[in-house]
Design a protein around this motif. Sequence first.
Motif, PDB file in Angstrom:
ATOM      1  N   LYS A  50      -7.881   5.418  -6.479  1.00 46.51           N
ATOM      2  CA  LYS A  50      -8.058   5.474  -4.998  1.00 46.51           C
ATOM      3  C   LYS A  50      -9.343   5.413  -4.901  1.00 46.51           C
ATOM      4  O   LYS A  50     -10.147   5.482  -5.892  1.00 46.51           O
ATOM      5  CB  LYS A  50      -7.642   6.972  -4.500  1.00 46.51           C
ATOM      6  N   GLY A  71       1.234  -1.689  -9.556  1.00 45.32           N
ATOM      7  CA  GLY A  71      -0.141  -2.248  -9.639  1.00 45.32           C
ATOM      8  C   GLY A  71      -0.941  -1.850 -10.760  1.00 45.32           C
ATOM      9  O   GLY A  71      -2.196  -2.482 -10.965  1.00 45.32           O
ATOM     10  N   GLY A 118      -6.625  -1.008 -11.218  1.00 43.21           N
ATOM     11  CA  GLY A 118      -5.764  -1.418 -10.149  1.00 43.21           C
ATOM     12  C   GLY A 118      -4.950  -0.048  -9.409  1.00 43.21           C
ATOM     13  O   GLY A 118      -4.241  -0.322  -8.492  1.00 43.21           O
ATOM     14  N   VAL A 119      -5.309   1.212  -9.857  1.00 38.31           N
ATOM     15  CA  VAL A 119      -4.475   2.391  -9.522  1.00 38.31           C
ATOM     16  C   VAL A 119      -5.320   3.479  -9.067  1.00 38.31           C
ATOM     17  O   VAL A 119      -4.650   4.264  -8.450  1.00 38.31           O
ATOM     18  CB  VAL A 119      -3.456   2.808 -10.427  1.00 38.31           C
ATOM     19  N   ASP A 173      -8.820   1.501  -2.297  1.00 35.74           N
ATOM     20  CA  ASP A 173      -7.755   2.043  -2.988  1.00 35.74           C
ATOM     21  C   ASP A 173      -7.184   0.767  -3.814  1.00 35.74           C
ATOM     22  O   ASP A 173      -7.007  -0.271  -3.311  1.00 35.74           O
ATOM     23  CB  ASP A 173      -6.800   2.486  -1.946  1.00 35.74           C
ATOM     24  N   GLY A 174      -7.020   1.138  -5.394  1.00 36.71           N
ATOM     25  CA  GLY A 174      -6.114  -0.005  -5.958  1.00 36.71           C
ATOM     26  C   GLY A 174      -7.153  -1.300  -6.037  1.00 36.71           C
ATOM     27  O   GLY A 174      -6.596  -2.277  -6.612  1.00 36.71           O
ATOM     28  N   LYS A 223      -8.861  -3.672  -8.032  1.00 39.48           N
ATOM     29  CA  LYS A 223      -8.261  -4.477  -9.356  1.00 39.48           C
ATOM     30  C   LYS A 223      -9.317  -4.274 -10.435  1.00 39.48           C
ATOM     31  O   LYS A 223      -8.931  -4.294 -11.624  1.00 39.48           O
ATOM     32  CB  LYS A 223      -8.233  -5.826  -9.242  1.00 39.48           C
ATOM     33  N   PHE A 241       2.209   1.640  -3.399  1.00 38.57           N
ATOM     34  CA  PHE A 241       1.324   2.323  -4.458  1.00 38.57           C
ATOM     35  C   PHE A 241       1.091   3.678  -4.385  1.00 38.57           C
ATOM     36  O   PHE A 241       1.091   4.453  -5.089  1.00 38.57           O
ATOM     37  CB  PHE A 241      -0.064   1.405  -4.151  1.00 38.57           C
ATOM     38  N   THR A 254       0.787  -1.297   0.123  1.00 41.47           N
ATOM     39  CA  THR A 254      -0.155  -0.074  -0.062  1.00 41.47           C
ATOM     40  C   THR A 254       0.828   1.378  -0.089  1.00 41.47           C
ATOM     41  O   THR A 254       0.423   2.297  -0.727  1.00 41.47           O
ATOM     42  CB  THR A 254      -1.174  -0.053   1.210  1.00 41.47           C
TER      43      THR A 254
END
Length: 86
Positions: free
Chosen positions: A39, A78, A36-37, A59-60, A62, A8, A5
Amino acid sequence: MKTSTLAFAAAVGTAFALGAVAAPSANAADNEKCYGVAKAGKNDCQTNTSSCAGTSKTDGQKDAWIYVPAGMCEKLVGGSTTPMKS
Protein backbone atom coordinates in the motif's frame (compact mmCIF):
# COMPACT_ATOMS: atom_id res chain seq x y z
CA MET A 1 -12.46 2.25 -8.81
CA LYS A 2 -10.66 0.09 -11.38
CA THR A 3 -11.35 -3.65 -11.42
CA SER A 4 -7.61 -4.36 -11.06
CA THR A 5 -7.44 -2.13 -7.97
CA LEU A 6 -10.43 -3.90 -6.46
CA ALA A 7 -8.89 -7.32 -7.16
CA PHE A 8 -5.60 -6.24 -5.58
CA ALA A 9 -7.34 -4.85 -2.49
CA ALA A 10 -9.46 -7.97 -2.13
CA ALA A 11 -6.47 -10.31 -2.42
CA VAL A 12 -4.37 -8.43 0.12
CA GLY A 13 -7.32 -7.94 2.47
CA THR A 14 -8.17 -11.63 2.35
CA ALA A 15 -4.57 -12.64 3.00
CA PHE A 16 -4.38 -10.39 6.07
CA ALA A 17 -7.81 -11.48 7.33
CA LEU A 18 -6.83 -15.14 7.13
CA GLY A 19 -3.50 -14.50 8.81
CA ALA A 20 -1.58 -15.60 5.73
CA VAL A 21 0.65 -12.54 5.73
CA ALA A 22 2.76 -12.57 8.84
CA ALA A 23 5.49 -10.31 10.11
CA PRO A 24 8.92 -11.33 8.88
CA SER A 25 10.54 -13.95 11.08
CA ALA A 26 14.06 -13.70 12.45
CA ASN A 27 15.23 -16.10 9.73
CA ALA A 28 15.49 -14.10 6.50
CA ALA A 29 15.52 -17.33 4.48
CA ASP A 30 11.86 -17.79 5.44
CA ASN A 31 10.92 -14.49 3.76
CA GLU A 32 11.09 -12.95 0.32
CA LYS A 33 10.76 -9.49 -1.15
CA CYS A 34 7.41 -9.07 -2.87
CA TYR A 35 7.17 -6.20 -5.35
CA GLY A 36 3.97 -4.52 -6.48
CA VAL A 37 1.72 -5.31 -3.51
CA ALA A 38 2.55 -2.67 -0.88
CA LYS A 39 0.00 0.00 0.00
CA ALA A 40 1.13 3.61 -0.46
CA GLY A 41 3.51 4.52 2.34
CA LYS A 42 3.83 0.94 3.60
CA ASN A 43 6.85 -0.35 1.64
CA ASP A 44 9.69 -1.97 3.60
CA CYS A 45 12.65 -0.27 1.92
CA GLN A 46 13.75 2.11 -0.82
CA THR A 47 12.30 2.25 -4.32
CA ASN A 48 13.66 3.68 -7.56
CA THR A 49 12.06 7.02 -6.70
CA SER A 50 12.48 7.20 -2.90
CA SER A 51 15.23 6.41 -0.44
CA CYS A 52 13.45 5.03 2.63
CA ALA A 53 10.84 2.65 3.91
CA GLY A 54 7.30 3.98 4.05
CA THR A 55 7.70 6.39 1.14
CA SER A 56 5.99 4.67 -1.79
CA LYS A 57 3.54 7.05 -3.45
CA THR A 58 0.83 4.71 -4.77
CA ASP A 59 -0.81 1.41 -3.89
CA GLY A 60 0.80 -1.44 -5.84
CA GLN A 61 3.80 0.65 -6.91
CA LYS A 62 5.83 -1.71 -9.11
CA ASP A 63 9.25 -1.00 -7.54
CA ALA A 64 8.09 -0.93 -3.91
CA TRP A 65 8.39 -4.14 -1.91
CA ILE A 66 7.46 -5.71 1.40
CA TYR A 67 8.74 -8.86 3.08
CA VAL A 68 6.31 -11.77 2.97
CA PRO A 69 6.72 -15.42 3.97
CA ALA A 70 8.54 -17.41 1.28
CA GLY A 71 6.11 -18.62 -1.39
CA MET A 72 3.40 -16.08 -0.53
CA CYS A 73 4.26 -13.47 -3.18
CA GLU A 74 3.33 -15.69 -6.11
CA LYS A 75 -0.13 -16.11 -4.55
CA LEU A 76 -0.87 -12.37 -4.38
CA VAL A 77 -2.46 -10.56 -7.30
CA GLY A 78 0.17 -8.25 -8.79
CA GLY A 79 2.99 -9.75 -6.71
CA SER A 80 6.43 -10.40 -8.17
CA THR A 81 9.70 -11.50 -6.60
CA THR A 82 11.60 -9.30 -9.07
CA PRO A 83 11.28 -5.52 -9.46
CA MET A 84 8.88 -4.47 -12.20
CA LYS A 85 9.06 -1.36 -14.35
CA SER A 86 6.47 1.24 -13.46
